[in-house]
Design an enzyme around this catalytic site. Structure first.
Site, short mmCIF file in Angstrom:
data_model
loop_
_atom_site.label_atom_id
_atom_site.label_comp_id
_atom_site.label_asym_id
_atom_site.label_seq_id
_atom_site.Cartn_x
_atom_site.Cartn_y
_atom_site.Cartn_z
N ARG A 106 65.46 84.03 95.34
CA ARG A 106 64.77 85.17 95.95
C ARG A 106 63.27 84.95 95.90
O ARG A 106 62.72 84.55 94.88
CB ARG A 106 65.08 86.47 95.20
CG ARG A 106 66.50 86.91 95.28
CD ARG A 106 66.70 88.37 94.97
NE ARG A 106 65.88 88.93 93.91
CZ ARG A 106 65.86 90.22 93.60
NH1 ARG A 106 66.59 91.08 94.29
NH2 ARG A 106 65.12 90.68 92.63
N THR A 125 59.21 89.37 98.54
CA THR A 125 60.07 90.04 99.53
C THR A 125 61.48 90.29 99.04
O THR A 125 62.22 91.07 99.65
CB THR A 125 60.18 89.17 100.80
OG1 THR A 125 60.85 87.94 100.44
CG2 THR A 125 58.82 88.86 101.38
N ASP A 169 65.83 89.72 84.52
CA ASP A 169 66.09 88.52 85.33
C ASP A 169 67.11 87.65 84.62
O ASP A 169 66.81 87.05 83.58
CB ASP A 169 64.78 87.75 85.56
CG ASP A 169 64.97 86.62 86.55
OD1 ASP A 169 65.86 85.77 86.32
OD2 ASP A 169 64.26 86.58 87.56
N ASP A 198 66.24 83.89 84.03
CA ASP A 198 65.19 83.72 83.01
C ASP A 198 65.75 83.94 81.61
O ASP A 198 65.42 83.21 80.67
CB ASP A 198 64.04 84.70 83.26
CG ASP A 198 63.17 84.29 84.42
OD1 ASP A 198 63.36 83.18 84.96
OD2 ASP A 198 62.30 85.09 84.82
C1 PRP Z 1 69.04 86.29 91.12
C2 PRP Z 1 70.53 86.40 90.85
C3 PRP Z 1 71.11 86.48 92.21
C4 PRP Z 1 70.04 87.21 92.99
C5 PRP Z 1 70.49 88.61 93.24
O1 PRP Z 1 68.72 85.00 91.45
O2 PRP Z 1 71.04 85.35 90.09
O3 PRP Z 1 71.35 85.21 92.79
O4 PRP Z 1 68.86 87.19 92.18
O5 PRP Z 1 69.58 89.28 94.02
P1 PRP Z 1 69.91 89.78 95.48
O6 PRP Z 1 71.26 90.44 95.41
O7 PRP Z 1 68.80 90.75 95.77
O8 PRP Z 1 69.90 88.61 96.40
P2 PRP Z 1 67.21 84.49 91.66
O9 PRP Z 1 66.87 84.52 93.11
O10 PRP Z 1 66.29 85.23 90.76
O11 PRP Z 1 67.29 82.96 91.29
P3 PRP Z 1 67.71 82.26 89.92
O12 PRP Z 1 69.19 82.45 89.76
O13 PRP Z 1 67.34 80.84 90.19
O14 PRP Z 1 66.91 82.88 88.80
N1 URA Z 2 68.19 89.22 89.94
C1 URA Z 2 68.20 89.38 88.60
O1 URA Z 2 68.29 88.39 87.84
N2 URA Z 2 68.08 90.62 88.12
C2 URA Z 2 67.97 91.71 88.89
O2 URA Z 2 67.89 92.83 88.39
C3 URA Z 2 67.97 91.51 90.29
C4 URA Z 2 68.09 90.26 90.78
#
Ligand code: PRP
Ligand code: URA
Length: 205
Positions: A102, A106, A197, A200
Site C-alpha cells: 500500500r 493513498t 501495521d 512492521d
Molecule cells: C498490509 C496488509 C495487507 C494490506 C491491507 O500490507 O498486510 O496486505 O496492508 O490493506 P488494504 O486492505 O487497505 O489493502 P502493506 O501494504 O502494509 O504491506 P506489507 O505487508 O509489506 O507491510
Molecule cells: N495494514 C495493516 O498492517 N494494518 C492496518 O490496520 C491496515 C492495513
C-alpha cells in the site's frame, strides 16, 4: 458471500495479545502462527475427502484422505507470517506469492511480484492478516481468478467492515474467514482498534 468469524476462546486470547502494543516481534510471530492454525482449520473444514483402504495393526479398514490438493497464496509481506502453519498442517500444499504494497499516502496497493502454482482443481486460500480497505485482497483475488482459481477463499486475522464490503462487491463468491471483524478504518486507512501495521510488528521494521 459468506463471512465467518471464528469463535474460539483461544482465538480471542491470541488476538488480544496480538493487539497489545507491548507485544514484541518474536511473540507476535508465535501468536500469528497459533491463530493461523485455528483459521486454517476453519478454512478447510469442508475440503473434499475420498475413501482409502488401509490396514491398521489389527485389521483392514476403509478410511478417508484429502481428495484434492490445496494451494495458499500469501500476500507479501505480512501474509508470509501465515504460511508456516499451513505447511505444517498440509505438507503437500502449493504456495504462490502475490507481492502488494500500500502507498502510505493513498492506501492504494501496487503490485511488485507474482508467482503462482497451477490453481485449477484446487482449493485456493489467499492469506493476508489484514483486510483494511480491501484493495490488496481484491487485487490478489483478481490475479488468482484470472489464473484459473475457481474454489477460492480469503483468510485474514483482522477485517474491517469496509474491506469486507469491497471484497464482497468485487468477488461476491469468495468466502472470507477471519478471527475478528473490527469497527472501522481511520483516516489513514488503518483498522480500529486493529493491531497496527502487521508487517512492521511481524518483522520489527
Ligand atoms: C498490509 C496488509 C495487507 C494490506 C491491507 O500490507 O498486510 O496486505 O496492508 O490493506 P488494504 O486492505 O487497505 O489493502 P502493506 O501494504 O502494509 O504491506 P506489507 O505487508 O509489506 O507491510
Ligand atoms: N495494514 C495493516 O498492517 N494494518 C492496518 O490496520 C491496515 C492495513
Amino acid at each position: 458471500m459468506a463471512l465467518t468469524i471464528i469463535q474460539h476462546p483461544l482465538a480471542a486470547h491470541l488476538l488480544t495479545h496480538l493487539r497489545d502494543q507491548t507485544t514484541k516481534p518474536a511473540l507476535f510471530r508465535t501468536l500469528c502462527h497459533q491463530i493461523t492454525l485455528l483459521l486454517a482449520l476453519e478454512a478447510t473444514r469442508d475440503l473434499a475427502t475420498e475413501e482409502k483402504a488401509v490396514k491398521t495393526p489389527l485389521e483392514p479398514c476403509r478410511s478417508r484422505v484429502l481428495a484434492r490438493p490445496l494451494a495458499i497464496i500469501p500476500i507479501l509481506r505480512a501474509g508470509l507470517g501465515m504460511v508456516e502453519p499451513f505447511l505444517g498442517l498440509f505438507p503437500d500444499v502449493s504456495v504462490g506469492y502475490v507481492g502488494l504494497e500500500r502507498d502510505h499516502a493513498t492506501a492504494i496497493a501496487h503490485s511488485y511480484y507474482c508467482k503462482l502454482p497451477p490453481l485449477g482443481g484446487r482449493r485456493v486460500l489467499v492469506i493476508d492478516p489484514m483486510l483494511a480497505t480491501g484493495g490488496s485482497a481484491a487485487q490478489a483475488l483478481d490475479v488468482v481468478t484470472a489464473a484459473g482459481g475457481t474454489d477460492v477463499a480469503l483468510v485474514c486475522i483482522v477485517a474491517a467492515p469496509e474491506g469486507v464490503a469491497f471484497v464482497e462487491q468485487r468477488h461476491a463468491a469468495v468466502p472470507i474467514i477471519t478471527a475478528a471483524l473490527d469497527r472501522e478504518l481511520n483516516a489513514k486507512k488503518y483498522i480500529l482498534p486493529g493491531l497496527g501495521d502487521f508487517g512492521d510488528r511481524l518483522y520489527g521494521t
